[in-house]
Scaffold this motif. Structure first.
Motif, PDB file in Angstrom:
ATOM      1  N   GLU A 296       0.817  -1.217   0.000  1.00 15.04           N
ATOM      2  CA  GLU A 296       0.000   0.000   0.000  1.00 15.04           C
ATOM      3  C   GLU A 296       0.852   1.269   0.000  1.00 15.04           C
ATOM      4  O   GLU A 296       0.320   2.360  -0.197  1.00 15.04           O
ATOM      5  CB  GLU A 296      -0.915   0.015   1.238  1.00 15.04           C
ATOM      6  CG  GLU A 296      -1.946  -1.101   1.239  1.00 15.04           C
ATOM      7  CD  GLU A 296      -2.708  -1.188   2.547  1.00 15.04           C
ATOM      8  OE1 GLU A 296      -2.363  -0.424   3.488  1.00 15.04           O
ATOM      9  OE2 GLU A 296      -3.634  -2.002   2.647  1.00 15.04           O
ATOM     10  N   GLN A 297       2.161   1.139   0.244  1.00 15.48           N
ATOM     11  CA  GLN A 297       3.034   2.307   0.316  1.00 15.48           C
ATOM     12  C   GLN A 297       4.200   2.165  -0.665  1.00 15.48           C
ATOM     13  O   GLN A 297       4.759   1.073  -0.815  1.00 15.48           O
ATOM     14  CB  GLN A 297       3.607   2.475   1.735  1.00 15.48           C
ATOM     15  CG  GLN A 297       2.559   2.717   2.797  1.00 15.48           C
ATOM     16  CD  GLN A 297       3.171   2.971   4.171  1.00 15.48           C
ATOM     17  OE1 GLN A 297       4.335   3.338   4.288  1.00 15.48           O
ATOM     18  NE2 GLN A 297       2.381   2.789   5.215  1.00 15.48           N
ATOM     19  N   TYR A 298       4.539   3.266  -1.304  1.00 11.63           N
ATOM     20  CA  TYR A 298       5.642   3.319  -2.264  1.00 11.63           C
ATOM     21  C   TYR A 298       6.540   4.475  -1.844  1.00 11.63           C
ATOM     22  O   TYR A 298       6.152   5.643  -1.920  1.00 11.63           O
ATOM     23  CB  TYR A 298       5.051   3.536  -3.663  1.00 11.63           C
ATOM     24  CG  TYR A 298       6.024   3.558  -4.816  1.00 11.63           C
ATOM     25  CD1 TYR A 298       7.306   3.018  -4.747  1.00 11.63           C
ATOM     26  CD2 TYR A 298       5.628   4.126  -6.039  1.00 11.63           C
ATOM     27  CE1 TYR A 298       8.155   3.033  -5.845  1.00 11.63           C
ATOM     28  CE2 TYR A 298       6.468   4.151  -7.140  1.00 11.63           C
ATOM     29  CZ  TYR A 298       7.737   3.596  -7.039  1.00 11.63           C
ATOM     30  OH  TYR A 298       8.581   3.625  -8.133  1.00 11.63           O
ATOM     31  N   LEU A 299       7.739   4.147  -1.399  1.00 13.16           N
ATOM     32  CA  LEU A 299       8.692   5.143  -0.920  1.00 13.16           C
ATOM     33  C   LEU A 299       9.546   5.655  -2.078  1.00 13.16           C
ATOM     34  O   LEU A 299      10.109   4.866  -2.843  1.00 13.16           O
ATOM     35  CB  LEU A 299       9.600   4.525   0.149  1.00 13.16           C
ATOM     36  CG  LEU A 299      10.849   5.316   0.551  1.00 13.16           C
ATOM     37  CD1 LEU A 299      10.471   6.625   1.236  1.00 13.16           C
ATOM     38  CD2 LEU A 299      11.762   4.498   1.445  1.00 13.16           C
ATOM     39  N   ILE A 300       9.655   6.972  -2.194  1.00  6.07           N
ATOM     40  CA  ILE A 300      10.523   7.613  -3.189  1.00  6.07           C
ATOM     41  C   ILE A 300      11.583   8.391  -2.421  1.00  6.07           C
ATOM     42  O   ILE A 300      11.264   9.157  -1.505  1.00  6.07           O
ATOM     43  CB  ILE A 300       9.712   8.554  -4.106  1.00  6.07           C
ATOM     44  CG1 ILE A 300       8.619   7.752  -4.830  1.00  6.07           C
ATOM     45  CG2 ILE A 300      10.625   9.249  -5.111  1.00  6.07           C
ATOM     46  CD1 ILE A 300       7.608   8.608  -5.571  1.00  6.07           C
ATOM     47  N   THR A 301      12.843   8.195  -2.778  1.00  3.56           N
ATOM     48  CA  THR A 301      13.914   8.822  -2.003  1.00  3.56           C
ATOM     49  C   THR A 301      13.946  10.336  -2.241  1.00  3.56           C
ATOM     50  O   THR A 301      13.656  10.813  -3.342  1.00  3.56           O
ATOM     51  CB  THR A 301      15.292   8.219  -2.361  1.00  3.56           C
ATOM     52  OG1 THR A 301      15.523   8.369  -3.767  1.00  3.56           O
ATOM     53  CG2 THR A 301      15.337   6.741  -2.016  1.00  3.56           C
ATOM     54  N   PRO A 302      14.307  11.103  -1.204  1.00  4.06           N
ATOM     55  CA  PRO A 302      14.319  12.577  -1.318  1.00  4.06           C
ATOM     56  C   PRO A 302      15.499  13.102  -2.134  1.00  4.06           C
ATOM     57  O   PRO A 302      16.538  12.445  -2.243  1.00  4.06           O
ATOM     58  CB  PRO A 302      14.437  13.044   0.142  1.00  4.06           C
ATOM     59  CG  PRO A 302      14.270  11.836   0.998  1.00  4.06           C
ATOM     60  CD  PRO A 302      14.616  10.652   0.159  1.00  4.06           C
ATOM     61  N   ASP A 303      15.329  14.306  -2.675  1.00  3.69           N
ATOM     62  CA  ASP A 303      16.414  15.005  -3.388  1.00  3.69           C
ATOM     63  C   ASP A 303      17.467  15.496  -2.394  1.00  3.69           C
ATOM     64  O   ASP A 303      17.210  15.633  -1.197  1.00  3.69           O
ATOM     65  CB  ASP A 303      15.871  16.261  -4.099  1.00  3.69           C
ATOM     66  CG  ASP A 303      14.895  15.911  -5.200  1.00  3.69           C
ATOM     67  OD1 ASP A 303      14.712  14.725  -5.469  1.00  3.69           O
ATOM     68  OD2 ASP A 303      14.321  16.860  -5.774  1.00  3.69           O
ATOM     69  N   GLY A 304      18.650  15.819  -2.955  1.00  7.50           N
ATOM     70  CA  GLY A 304      19.635  16.599  -2.218  1.00  7.50           C
ATOM     71  C   GLY A 304      20.449  15.853  -1.190  1.00  7.50           C
ATOM     72  O   GLY A 304      21.194  16.476  -0.428  1.00  7.50           O
ATOM     73  N   LEU A 305      20.323  14.518  -1.127  1.00  4.94           N
ATOM     74  CA  LEU A 305      21.097  13.754  -0.151  1.00  4.94           C
ATOM     75  C   LEU A 305      22.343  13.161  -0.806  1.00  4.94           C
ATOM     76  O   LEU A 305      22.377  12.925  -2.018  1.00  4.94           O
ATOM     77  CB  LEU A 305      20.252  12.627   0.443  1.00  4.94           C
ATOM     78  CG  LEU A 305      18.973  13.043   1.186  1.00  4.94           C
ATOM     79  CD1 LEU A 305      18.289  11.817   1.768  1.00  4.94           C
ATOM     80  CD2 LEU A 305      19.268  14.054   2.288  1.00  4.94           C
ATOM     81  N   THR A 306      23.352  12.921  -0.002  1.00  6.91           N
ATOM     82  CA  THR A 306      24.561  12.272  -0.514  1.00  6.91           C
ATOM     83  C   THR A 306      24.296  10.776  -0.684  1.00  6.91           C
ATOM     84  O   THR A 306      23.350  10.232  -0.096  1.00  6.91           O
ATOM     85  CB  THR A 306      25.724  12.440   0.477  1.00  6.91           C
ATOM     86  OG1 THR A 306      25.406  11.721   1.686  1.00  6.91           O
ATOM     87  CG2 THR A 306      25.973  13.913   0.795  1.00  6.91           C
ATOM     88  N   PRO A 307      25.138  10.094  -1.478  1.00  3.59           N
ATOM     89  CA  PRO A 307      24.973   8.635  -1.595  1.00  3.59           C
ATOM     90  C   PRO A 307      24.993   7.929  -0.236  1.00  3.59           C
ATOM     91  O   PRO A 307      24.224   6.989  -0.012  1.00  3.59           O
ATOM     92  CB  PRO A 307      26.159   8.218  -2.462  1.00  3.59           C
ATOM     93  CG  PRO A 307      26.428   9.419  -3.316  1.00  3.59           C
ATOM     94  CD  PRO A 307      26.165  10.591  -2.425  1.00  3.59           C
ATOM     95  N   GLU A 308      25.843   8.403   0.676  1.00  6.42           N
ATOM     96  CA  GLU A 308      25.938   7.775   2.007  1.00  6.42           C
ATOM     97  C   GLU A 308      24.624   7.949   2.786  1.00  6.42           C
ATOM     98  O   GLU A 308      24.146   7.019   3.444  1.00  6.42           O
ATOM     99  CB  GLU A 308      27.102   8.376   2.793  1.00  6.42           C
ATOM    100  CG  GLU A 308      28.483   8.085   2.229  1.00  6.42           C
ATOM    101  CD  GLU A 308      28.814   8.875   0.966  1.00  6.42           C
ATOM    102  OE1 GLU A 308      29.660   8.406   0.172  1.00  6.42           O
ATOM    103  OE2 GLU A 308      28.195   9.959   0.753  1.00  6.42           O
ATOM    104  N   GLN A 309      24.046   9.163   2.706  1.00  5.07           N
ATOM    105  CA  GLN A 309      22.776   9.418   3.393  1.00  5.07           C
ATOM    106  C   GLN A 309      21.644   8.578   2.794  1.00  5.07           C
ATOM    107  O   GLN A 309      20.801   8.042   3.522  1.00  5.07           O
ATOM    108  CB  GLN A 309      22.422  10.911   3.307  1.00  5.07           C
ATOM    109  CG  GLN A 309      23.296  11.808   4.160  1.00  5.07           C
ATOM    110  CD  GLN A 309      23.050  13.280   3.863  1.00  5.07           C
ATOM    111  OE1 GLN A 309      22.891  13.689   2.704  1.00  5.07           O
ATOM    112  NE2 GLN A 309      23.009  14.098   4.923  1.00  5.07           N
ATOM    113  N   LEU A 310      21.639   8.453   1.476  1.00  8.80           N
ATOM    114  CA  LEU A 310      20.616   7.656   0.818  1.00  8.80           C
ATOM    115  C   LEU A 310      20.739   6.178   1.190  1.00  8.80           C
ATOM    116  O   LEU A 310      19.751   5.509   1.482  1.00  8.80           O
ATOM    117  CB  LEU A 310      20.700   7.828  -0.699  1.00  8.80           C
ATOM    118  CG  LEU A 310      20.176   9.169  -1.232  1.00  8.80           C
ATOM    119  CD1 LEU A 310      20.620   9.397  -2.668  1.00  8.80           C
ATOM    120  CD2 LEU A 310      18.649   9.225  -1.148  1.00  8.80           C
TER     121      LEU A 310
END
Length: 312
Positions: free
Chosen positions: A130-144
């Motif tokens: 029921e949920q689809y997560l989309i990663t946020p903009d502006g983060l470093t690869p390590e943060q993602l």
């Protein structure tokens, strides 16, 4: 030709397995597997028809149901509207009351069974969360990477790696790392040139609206069995997604958002109208979070997609 209204059920056991039944060889689409149900009589409420059919076919009485998806399909000899409901609780022990074979199947194994063509979107809806997560903009690869790890640990089963701030090489390296994190736990959807498809065989692909238009008339860009999704914003893009046989879509923006302040929001009523003709699982996106899931389900969506609302 009058469209035949059929009520069907995705019946889910406590362990997540789904009940399917085999059609008699002498019936339309005989010998194929199906989701139990049957014809809605004139003037009959869909939920009542569903309860009646499940009692007759399986000897069970549904006690917890919700809308899952509506599918309109035209066969050469008939037109059908499949009105599909998820049944998550029932009274009685299912058995083939009409002599039909039954099988309890893990959602991920539904693709091993042959269904009528009209059932392809139902199979997708039964497998998707029921949920689809989309990663946020502006983060470093390590943060993602760290955030995706936390999300998977918290139960996320479907996520899109969206990182427009990264260079192609950074994105590709990160996609390989996250593909490893997701293995056996969550379905990863990537974004980018379709030429990259072969390099990430375990990932699905989420097409942009621009890619939908570029691919129009050229057929589905990856084989069945790999998830294909698309970003849609109006009826035209939903139709293009249908022509490309994508497995699911996002429909946005539902409400005003900080990330796209210039985009005109659809609103709930317009989204509900668009979903009536979508014919595939759709996640509502834009200004929604976990608190809107129930409302999204009630208007025919698969659930909601979000960036900040779902980011751990």
């Amino acid at each position: 030709m009058k469209r035949i209204h059929v009520a069907a059920a995705v019946i889910r056991a406590a362990d997540g397995r789904i009940l399917i039944a085999k059609r008699p060889p002498d019936k339309h689409q005989g010998g194929l597997w199906e989701f139990p149900g049957g014809k809605v009589e004139d003037g009959e409420a869909v939920e009542r028809a569903l309860a009646r059919e499940l009692e007759e076919e399986l000897g069970i009485r549904p006690t917890v149901v919700r809308p899952l998806i509506q599918v309109r399909h035209d066969y050469p000899d008939k037109q059908v509207l499949l009105d599909v409901w998820e049944v998550s609780a029932f009274a009685g022990e299912p058995h083939g009351a009409e002599g039909q074979p039954l099988a309890w199947v893990a959602p991920g194994r539904l693709g091993d069974y042959q269904f009528p063509a009209a059932n392809a979107p139902i199979v997708a809806a039964a497998r998707l969360p029921e949920q689809y997560l989309i990663t946020p903009d502006g983060l470093t690869p390590e943060q993602l990477l760290a955030g995706v790890q936390r999300a998977i640990a918290g139960g996320t089963r479907l996520l899109q790696l969206r990182a427009p701030n990264l260079f192609d090489a950074q994105y590709r390296d990160l996609a390989l790392d996250i593909q490893g994190l997701c293995a056996g736990k969550a379905q990863l959807m990537l974004k980018g040139p379709v030429e990259w498809l072969a390099d990430f065989p375990a990932a699905g692909w989420h097409l942009s609206a621009a890619q939908l238009r570029q691919l129009a008339g050229r057929g589905r860009p990856l084989e069945p069995g790999r998830w294909l999704a698309a970003s849609c914003h109006d009826a035209e893009e939903l139709a293009l997604a249908g022509e490309l046989a994508v497995d699911f879509v996002t429909l946005s923006p539902l409400q005003a958002t900080q990330s796209h302040p210039q985009a005109r929001p659809l609103g709930w009523d317009a989204a509900a109208e668009l979903l009536q003709h979508c014919n595939r699982p759709a996640y509502l996106l834009g200004g929604v979070g976990p608190g809107e899931i129930e409302r999204a389900l009630q208007i025919g969506a698969q659930g909601v997609a979000g960036i900040r609302a779902f980011w751990p």
